[in-house]
Motif scaffolding. Sequence first.
Motif, PDB file in Angstrom:
ATOM      1  N   ASP A 487      70.697 -22.449  43.811  1.00 29.19           N
ATOM      2  CA  ASP A 487      70.023 -23.597  44.439  1.00 29.19           C
ATOM      3  C   ASP A 487      68.571 -23.276  44.781  1.00 29.19           C
ATOM      4  O   ASP A 487      67.676 -24.120  44.618  1.00 29.19           O
ATOM      5  N   LEU A 488      68.355 -22.057  45.283  1.00 34.20           N
ATOM      6  CA  LEU A 488      66.982 -21.640  45.594  1.00 34.20           C
ATOM      7  C   LEU A 488      66.122 -21.657  44.342  1.00 34.20           C
ATOM      8  O   LEU A 488      65.010 -22.215  44.339  1.00 34.20           O
ATOM      9  N   PHE A 489      66.627 -21.050  43.276  1.00 34.39           N
ATOM     10  CA  PHE A 489      65.817 -20.962  42.059  1.00 34.39           C
ATOM     11  C   PHE A 489      65.632 -22.323  41.394  1.00 34.39           C
ATOM     12  O   PHE A 489      64.598 -22.576  40.770  1.00 34.39           O
ATOM     13  N   ARG A 490      66.596 -23.208  41.544  1.00 28.06           N
ATOM     14  CA  ARG A 490      66.412 -24.553  40.995  1.00 28.06           C
ATOM     15  C   ARG A 490      65.212 -25.226  41.667  1.00 28.06           C
ATOM     16  O   ARG A 490      64.391 -25.872  41.013  1.00 28.06           O
ATOM     17  N   GLU A 491      65.101 -25.047  42.989  1.00 28.10           N
ATOM     18  CA  GLU A 491      63.987 -25.666  43.704  1.00 28.10           C
ATOM     19  C   GLU A 491      62.651 -25.016  43.339  1.00 28.10           C
ATOM     20  O   GLU A 491      61.647 -25.708  43.179  1.00 28.10           O
ATOM     21  N   VAL A 492      62.654 -23.688  43.201  1.00 27.39           N
ATOM     22  CA  VAL A 492      61.398 -23.015  42.849  1.00 27.39           C
ATOM     23  C   VAL A 492      60.981 -23.391  41.432  1.00 27.39           C
ATOM     24  O   VAL A 492      59.788 -23.609  41.158  1.00 27.39           O
ATOM     25  N   LEU A 493      61.943 -23.480  40.524  1.00 30.91           N
ATOM     26  CA  LEU A 493      61.630 -23.918  39.162  1.00 30.91           C
ATOM     27  C   LEU A 493      61.078 -25.338  39.162  1.00 30.91           C
ATOM     28  O   LEU A 493      60.131 -25.657  38.418  1.00 30.91           O
ATOM     29  N   THR A 494      61.653 -26.193  39.966  1.00 34.33           N
ATOM     30  CA  THR A 494      61.170 -27.578  40.060  1.00 34.33           C
ATOM     31  C   THR A 494      59.744 -27.612  40.606  1.00 34.33           C
ATOM     32  O   THR A 494      58.891 -28.366  40.113  1.00 34.33           O
ATOM     33  N   TYR A 495      59.508 -26.798  41.614  1.00 32.71           N
ATOM     34  CA  TYR A 495      58.156 -26.693  42.171  1.00 32.71           C
ATOM     35  C   TYR A 495      57.171 -26.249  41.085  1.00 32.71           C
ATOM     36  O   TYR A 495      56.097 -26.847  40.919  1.00 32.71           O
ATOM     37  N   ASP A 496      57.513 -25.195  40.340  1.00 31.71           N
ATOM     38  CA  ASP A 496      56.635 -24.711  39.271  1.00 31.71           C
ATOM     39  C   ASP A 496      56.412 -25.782  38.208  1.00 31.71           C
ATOM     40  O   ASP A 496      55.296 -25.923  37.686  1.00 31.71           O
ATOM     41  N   TYR A 497      57.441 -26.513  37.883  1.00 29.97           N
ATOM     42  CA  TYR A 497      57.336 -27.536  36.835  1.00 29.97           C
ATOM     43  C   TYR A 497      56.323 -28.604  37.234  1.00 29.97           C
ATOM     44  O   TYR A 497      55.409 -28.940  36.466  1.00 29.97           O
ATOM     45  N   TYR A 498      56.471 -29.141  38.441  1.00 30.75           N
ATOM     46  CA  TYR A 498      55.573 -30.216  38.876  1.00 30.75           C
ATOM     47  C   TYR A 498      54.192 -29.698  39.266  1.00 30.75           C
ATOM     48  O   TYR A 498      53.232 -30.482  39.344  1.00 30.75           O
ATOM     49  N   LEU A 499      54.087 -28.410  39.490  1.00 27.71           N
ATOM     50  CA  LEU A 499      52.772 -27.833  39.775  1.00 27.71           C
ATOM     51  C   LEU A 499      51.820 -28.001  38.594  1.00 27.71           C
ATOM     52  O   LEU A 499      50.607 -28.112  38.757  1.00 27.71           O
ATOM     53  N   ARG A 500      52.371 -28.047  37.405  1.00 28.86           N
ATOM     54  CA  ARG A 500      51.551 -28.185  36.195  1.00 28.86           C
ATOM     55  C   ARG A 500      51.724 -29.528  35.498  1.00 28.86           C
ATOM     56  O   ARG A 500      50.844 -29.963  34.774  1.00 28.86           O
ATOM     57  N   GLU A 501      52.864 -30.157  35.687  1.00 29.94           N
ATOM     58  CA  GLU A 501      53.251 -31.283  34.841  1.00 29.94           C
ATOM     59  C   GLU A 501      53.444 -32.557  35.646  1.00 29.94           C
ATOM     60  O   GLU A 501      54.295 -32.622  36.533  1.00 29.94           O
ATOM     61  N   ASN A 502      52.669 -33.578  35.321  1.00 34.30           N
ATOM     62  CA  ASN A 502      52.899 -34.904  35.892  1.00 34.30           C
ATOM     63  C   ASN A 502      53.866 -35.634  34.968  1.00 34.30           C
ATOM     64  O   ASN A 502      53.481 -36.461  34.148  1.00 34.30           O
ATOM     65  N   ALA A 503      55.137 -35.273  35.075  1.00 29.34           N
ATOM     66  CA  ALA A 503      56.145 -35.720  34.107  1.00 29.34           C
ATOM     67  C   ALA A 503      56.536 -37.169  34.328  1.00 29.34           C
ATOM     68  O   ALA A 503      56.722 -37.609  35.464  1.00 29.34           O
ATOM     69  N   LYS A 504      56.680 -37.903  33.217  1.00 29.45           N
ATOM     70  CA  LYS A 504      57.100 -39.304  33.293  1.00 29.45           C
ATOM     71  C   LYS A 504      58.609 -39.415  33.476  1.00 29.45           C
ATOM     72  O   LYS A 504      59.101 -40.364  34.057  1.00 29.45           O
ATOM     73  N   SER A 505      59.346 -38.444  32.940  1.00 29.75           N
ATOM     74  CA  SER A 505      60.790 -38.436  33.111  1.00 29.75           C
ATOM     75  C   SER A 505      61.209 -37.117  33.755  1.00 29.75           C
ATOM     76  O   SER A 505      60.593 -36.083  33.524  1.00 29.75           O
ATOM     77  N   ARG A 506      62.269 -37.181  34.533  1.00 32.56           N
ATOM     78  CA  ARG A 506      62.693 -35.993  35.290  1.00 32.56           C
ATOM     79  C   ARG A 506      63.485 -35.058  34.377  1.00 32.56           C
ATOM     80  O   ARG A 506      64.430 -35.483  33.690  1.00 32.56           O
ATOM     81  N   PRO A 507      63.149 -33.756  34.378  1.00 38.93           N
ATOM     82  CA  PRO A 507      63.892 -32.809  33.549  1.00 38.93           C
ATOM     83  C   PRO A 507      65.295 -32.575  34.111  1.00 38.93           C
ATOM     84  O   PRO A 507      65.513 -32.646  35.329  1.00 38.93           O
TER      85      PRO A 507
END
Length: 587
Positions: A487-507
């Motif tokens: 759960d911790l790493f899922r949140e950190v990965l999500t943080y890293d993803y949105y730190l760079r990517e203004n994604a139109k759809s959620r991964p």
Amino acid sequence: MKILLAAVNAKYIHSNLAVYSLKAYAGDPAVEIGEYTINQQKDDILMDIYKRQPDILCLSCYIWNLDYIEEIVLEIGKLRPDMPIWLGGPEVSYDAKEVLRRLPCVKGVMKGEGEKTFKEICQIYRNESEKKEKNVDNSWKKSESVDNRLKNVTGITFRTEENEIIDKPWRPIMDLSEVPFVYDHIEDFEHKIIYYETSRGCPFSCSYCLSSVDKRLRFRDIELVKKELQFFLDHKVPQVKFVDRTFNCKHDHSIAIWKYIMEHDNGITNFHFEIAADILNEEELKLLEQMRPGLVQLEIGVQSTNPKTIKEIHRVMDFEKVSKIVRRIQDKGNVHEHLDLIAGLPYEDVESFAHSFDDVYALKPEQLQLGFLKVLKGSFMQEHQEEYGIVHKAHPPYEVLYTKWISYEDVLRLKGIEEMVEVYYNSRQFTNTMEELEKEYDSAFTMYDRLASYYEDNGYNAVQHKRSARYEILLNYIRLHHKEKEDLFREVLTYDYYLRENAKSRPEFAGEYLVEKDVARTFYEKEEETHTYLPDYGKYDRNQMRKMTHLEYFKLADTYILFDYQNRNPLNQEARVCKVKAGTGQR
């Protein structure tokens, strides 16, 4: 008469400074340039050269293109047996006679520094052409005229009409300030990296490198350099990459250039320098600390931290001092740092390399380049390869296969680690995740080693992956080895993803989106009125702001984070982030 200077670059964005310098110095309107890439079909390059119908063909040879060029040369020689073909560049300069024996259709090789040599050759062929056109003497024969005159040219190895190979001595070095500026028509280099040279040679004697072979270091006149730098600044060139091998080896030279670009900064242009960090002096360091973020980036070759290896490769490097200086530059947060390591050096086994890797990784550079020894023609390393038990590939780039200290299996293992470093470190897309994951291992080397094994075991190396898939793979790895922290790493990965990517759809890996609709609506309504968190968005309404940002709720931290994509870090392009306080409409 038409003389074609052809360059086969590694990528489309590259340009070949050498051929432009040769053309500019020759000052001959008959000289044309043809630039290609190794990503093109050889037949397409062959056809283009043939359609241009040059009278003389000259090709620039490097480790990344020699195989390409040799194949093209053999085919064009069949199509145009009457056309003299000349080669030049580091990949043919040190075994010129062998090149001519291997390629019977090649007339000659220009060795080393080529501006003056190329100009003389152009004059010889131009005189020949004019003679022929005027028919000055019906008894004149081309072969006698050209070959006799070529015998007076230094810096070449050539083949006579009688198939005799004549090896002339290397040409004395020239004044670098005599080389013309090649970028007057800057529009021709749109979307290309601009390469620029203010020195030739190197004061050091690293055994794997050719830059110091001739021991003749010299510099371009600094006033000329300033004028040319101003040209780049005036034209708002995105990046200028200095090809000087050790840019800061002459302190007054580097200081003058760094002062100039800082004082005349246009806010856009970035300058790239390859430096020796441990010889930076206090004045240079203070200048770097004053630079605009993104104005300069530094490439620093460490290669190894094993003292025995460093001594054996004749390298001068104080790693303790390098570490202090790298960290000092990082503390200011305004300069991109790129550090290099080389696998396959003498006295460096896997255990030693792992130690070197961990030493350099601990410095947290923006880029950590893990390369493999290339045994270059003419280098000290080539001369002593038997002593070191070095076996390398027979064709360019002559990369090491194994040595006394490292097996081919070890090389393959390090190749896997190299790939993981490229994907999960150098991409800068997983920065926080990898920092968190490092806490689970005794060393960074071990972490990347195990991740590489996971990729191999699951066949991921043979597949092209989308960016979001890399996150999913890493999360699956964490589920397997660190299930309790998923759960911790899922949140950190999500943080890293949105730190760079203004994604139109959620991964998929990010799981359910936890920001409720009314919470998001209330937040952006208030921002439209107050601009508490987005002060630069005054001209945008709530819907526009929502599209230009991302609001995420992190359950474990019980925190809302706003990602602002209009304001990014100029060094790593990460979005500006801010915590959204309670009491603004959130749960």
